[in-house]
Every structure is written in C-alpha cells, then in structure tokens.
Design a protein around this motif. Structure first.
Motif, PDB file in Angstrom:
ATOM      1  N   UNK A 224       0.829  -1.206   0.000  1.00  0.00           N
ATOM      2  CA  UNK A 224       0.000   0.000   0.000  1.00  0.00           C
ATOM      3  C   UNK A 224       0.865   1.258   0.000  1.00  0.00           C
ATOM      4  N   UNK A 225       0.300   2.326  -0.541  1.00  0.00           N
ATOM      5  CA  UNK A 225       0.972   3.621  -0.484  1.00  0.00           C
ATOM      6  C   UNK A 225       1.838   3.899  -1.699  1.00  0.00           C
ATOM      7  N   UNK A 226       2.285   5.153  -1.777  1.00  0.00           N
ATOM      8  CA  UNK A 226       3.112   5.555  -2.900  1.00  0.00           C
ATOM      9  C   UNK A 226       4.532   5.027  -2.780  1.00  0.00           C
ATOM     10  N   UNK A 227       5.168   4.869  -3.922  1.00  0.00           N
ATOM     11  CA  UNK A 227       6.525   4.327  -3.913  1.00  0.00           C
ATOM     12  C   UNK A 227       7.281   4.804  -5.134  1.00  0.00           C
ATOM     13  N   UNK A 228       8.589   4.691  -5.084  1.00  0.00           N
ATOM     14  CA  UNK A 228       9.412   4.838  -6.275  1.00  0.00           C
ATOM     15  C   UNK A 228      10.124   3.513  -6.522  1.00  0.00           C
TER      16      UNK A 228
ATOM     17  N   UNK B  40       9.349  12.770   1.570  1.00  0.00           N
ATOM     18  CA  UNK B  40       8.217  12.622   0.641  1.00  0.00           C
ATOM     19  C   UNK B  40       7.247  11.515   1.045  1.00  0.00           C
ATOM     20  N   UNK B  41       7.591  10.740   2.061  1.00  0.00           N
ATOM     21  CA  UNK B  41       6.709   9.666   2.496  1.00  0.00           C
ATOM     22  C   UNK B  41       6.574   8.534   1.500  1.00  0.00           C
ATOM     23  N   UNK B  42       7.594   8.339   0.677  1.00  0.00           N
ATOM     24  CA  UNK B  42       7.571   7.311  -0.360  1.00  0.00           C
ATOM     25  C   UNK B  42       8.511   6.166  -0.001  1.00  0.00           C
TER      26      UNK B  42
END
Length: 365
Positions: A176-180, A212-214
């Motif tokens: 879950x959540x944003x990622x790079x 950035x919380x990523x």
C-alpha cells in the motif's frame, strides 16, 4: 545500382534481438511504420527475454530467437521463416551473430546502419544504409529506419501491453501507499561498471522516505551481484523505507511496478527506458555511458550526468573528441555521482506534474 525501397511494403521484417532498453526505444519506430502502412504485416525477430517484455504488442508478429541455442537455433529459425519473403528487412542489431542470422532470411532489400554507426562490418550484409546522422540518440537511430522508408510522422508512441496478472503481481510486491522504483544494477556483464553505490542508494531512500513519504521498491534480476546489492542497501536503509523485490518479479510485473511508481531511478539499463516508454518520471544515473546517446529519451534533462567528468579523469580526453558512444570502462567512474546530486534531481522531478516528459523528437547536433 541501389536496391529500390518498397513504396507500399506488404510485409516488413525487423531484426533486433536485444537488449531490454533498446527494444523499448525501438517501439516508437514500429508505431510510426504502423501509422504509415496500417495494413502492412510486421514481423519482429527478437530475443527471448525481450519478447517476454513486449509480448502482446499490438500489430506485431514476434519470432523468438534464443541466442543460447546457437547455430542450431539459427537453423531452426531459418526453417521456420523459409516460406516468408519480406518486402524490406530492417537490420537493427549491430552484431556479427545477427548479421549471420540475417543471411538465412529471404528479403527483397536489407536495410542497415550507415558505415559510421555500423559495428562488426554490418554494412557488408545490407543492400541499403541509413543516411548519416551524427551524434544520434539510440531512439533516433531506430527512427532513421522509418525515415529512410519515407515515414514523415515520427510522433513517439509506445502503448506497451501490461496484463492484469502483472498488475496484480506489482500490487503484491509494492504493498500500500506511494513508492518509487529503484533498479540499482545494470546487466552484470564483464567490465560493465554502470552500478552506483549501495550507500548512495540508501541515502537517497532515507531522503524520499522522510521528506516525501515514499517507500522504495528495489527491482532487478536474480543474479548474485544484484541480490548482494539489494542486501547491502537493506542493511543501510531503515527497514520501513525499502522493499526488496530483486529477483521477485517477471518482466511484465516490472513494467506494472514502474507504471504505477511516482518515479523510477536506475543507471543506464533497461528500467530507465521502460519507465520512459510508460511516461513514468525517470532519473537516470550516468557516468560510464554518454547520456546524449543513451539517456531515457523523454527525461534527458533530468539525468545525473557525470560522463564528461569520467572521460576527463579516467580517459584523459576531451569528451567532444571521443568516438560517439564510447564508454568509460573504469570501476570508479560511477563514484563521481554524489548522493546530493541525485537527491536534488529526485526532488526536482517529484515536484513536476505527472506526466511531463519531452516526447517530441528533437534534432541532435
């Protein structure tokens, strides 16, 4: 006398076996040919891994050649294509093995690179050669084949197929959540020297997590070198900031991961060109190869470029005097890339509205 080029080719052959980044850069040429001649049959002779990446590409028949099968595989491919006669065969693989393979195929005219761009005497095996295009990006070199055939509409389109199973695989790996996506290693070939440091990546991962919380998803193949790199990065980075998916995804799964990522980061390797093809913001790390020739095409302005520095330090030459495409084969070249430079580029790209790549072809000088 020059062999005439077909005005309305009914069957176009493409010979390009490898590599992952190169076949991604070739797809816009295929799309340009399809726009020009929508009823033409296109057969692409391609490598095994490259086919697994592009399988399902609309309007293209793939014939797979696994170079591991050697001469026996070549003969089998010749038998398979014996009834086929191409109106034009585009020889886009600059390697002697591919030229030998070419000679067993039936075509009215074989088109290859101009002498300046040809390697392994490729121009000896073709009837017609491209017009000279000095200092061309790899993608533009491929598009030159379409231009030679008379294609004027060279808009860049990819439309790479990603099946639902690959998207499910990506969701399972990324959570879950944003990622790079970070693909830390290039192909583990002898004297490749394209990999940045584990410490550099760990510093970057910490930054994007805290600022950035990523999360960062590490990707790559299952080689010992890649797995070792992933383990070193995980030891240096906070556990909650990184997901080690090295060796865990299929190539279609990697496409899906990149497609949903906020950003992709890698050295000169397949993933930066896959990201470019998908419109995913991309930061390429370049010191051993010239980004003017091989950077992710739409994100050339966002490359971390230490190639000129590496040329001066390790080759003791002016970059402008080098043969186009010459690499810096020195194990310390990528150490010229500083973590703060990568972080600055990442912050810059993450601040852009997505997508914002430069996808219009631009002339090389």
């Amino acid at each position: 006398m020059k062999h005439p080029l077909p005005a309305q080719p009914a069957h176009i052959g493409i010979l390009r076996l490898s590599a992952l980044g190169d076949v991604c850069n070739l797809v816009p040429t295929v799309r340009a040919l399809q726009r020009q001649w929508p009823n033409a049959r296109i057969t692409w002779i391609i490598g095994k891994a490259e086919h697994s990446l592009l399988a399902g590409l609309s309007g293209v028949e793939f014939v797979v050649y696994d170079k591991a099968t050697g001469l026996a595989g070549m003969r089998e491919l010749w038998r398979q294509l014996a009834p086929t006669r191409f109106d034009v065969l585009l020889h886009m693989q600059q390697a002697l093995r591919a030229s030998v393979l070419l000679m067993g195929l039936n075509s009215a005219v074989r088109v290859g690179y101009d002498k300046a761009r040809a390697k392994d005497w490729q121009h000896w095996f073709t009837h017609r050669q491209l017009a000279v295009h000095a200092r061309a990006h790899v993608l533009e070199s491929f598009m030159d084949f379409a231009r030679l055939l008379g294609v004027a509409d060279t808009r860049l389109e990819w439309d790479l197929p990603i099946p639902a199973t690959a998207r499910a695989e990506a969701r399972r790996l990324s959570g879950e959540g944003g990622y790079l996506v970070i693909s830390p290693c290039a192909n583990p070939r002898l004297r490749n020297f394209r990999n940045w440091s584990a410490q550099g990546y760990a510093t970057l991962i910490e930054h994007v997590w805290t600022q950035h919380g990523l999360k960062s998803v590490l990707t790559g193949g299952g080689s010992a070198q890649e797995r070792e790199m992933g383990e070193r990065i995980r030891q240096l980075a906070a556990a909650e900031s990184v997901i080690d998916a090295i060796g865990a995804s299929s190539l279609k799964g990697l496409l899906a991961l990149i497609d949903q990522a906020r950003l992709a980061i890698a050295p000169d390797s397949g993933p930066v060109h896959m990201a470019n093809a998908l419109g995913t913001p991309t930061v390429g790390l370049y010191a051993t190869t010239n980004p003017d020739r091989a950077a992710p095409y739409g994100w050339r302005d966002y490359v971390v470029d230490r190639y000129p520095d590496a040329v001066r330090r390790y080759l003791h030459k002016d970059p402008e005097t080098l043969p186009w495409g010459q690499r810096v084969r020195h194990p310390d070249a990528m150490a010229l890339i500083r973590a703060e430079d990568v972080i600055a580029r990442v912050d810059q790209v993450l601040a852009l509205p997505r997508p914002n790549p430069t996808l219009e072809p631009r002339d090389e000088v």
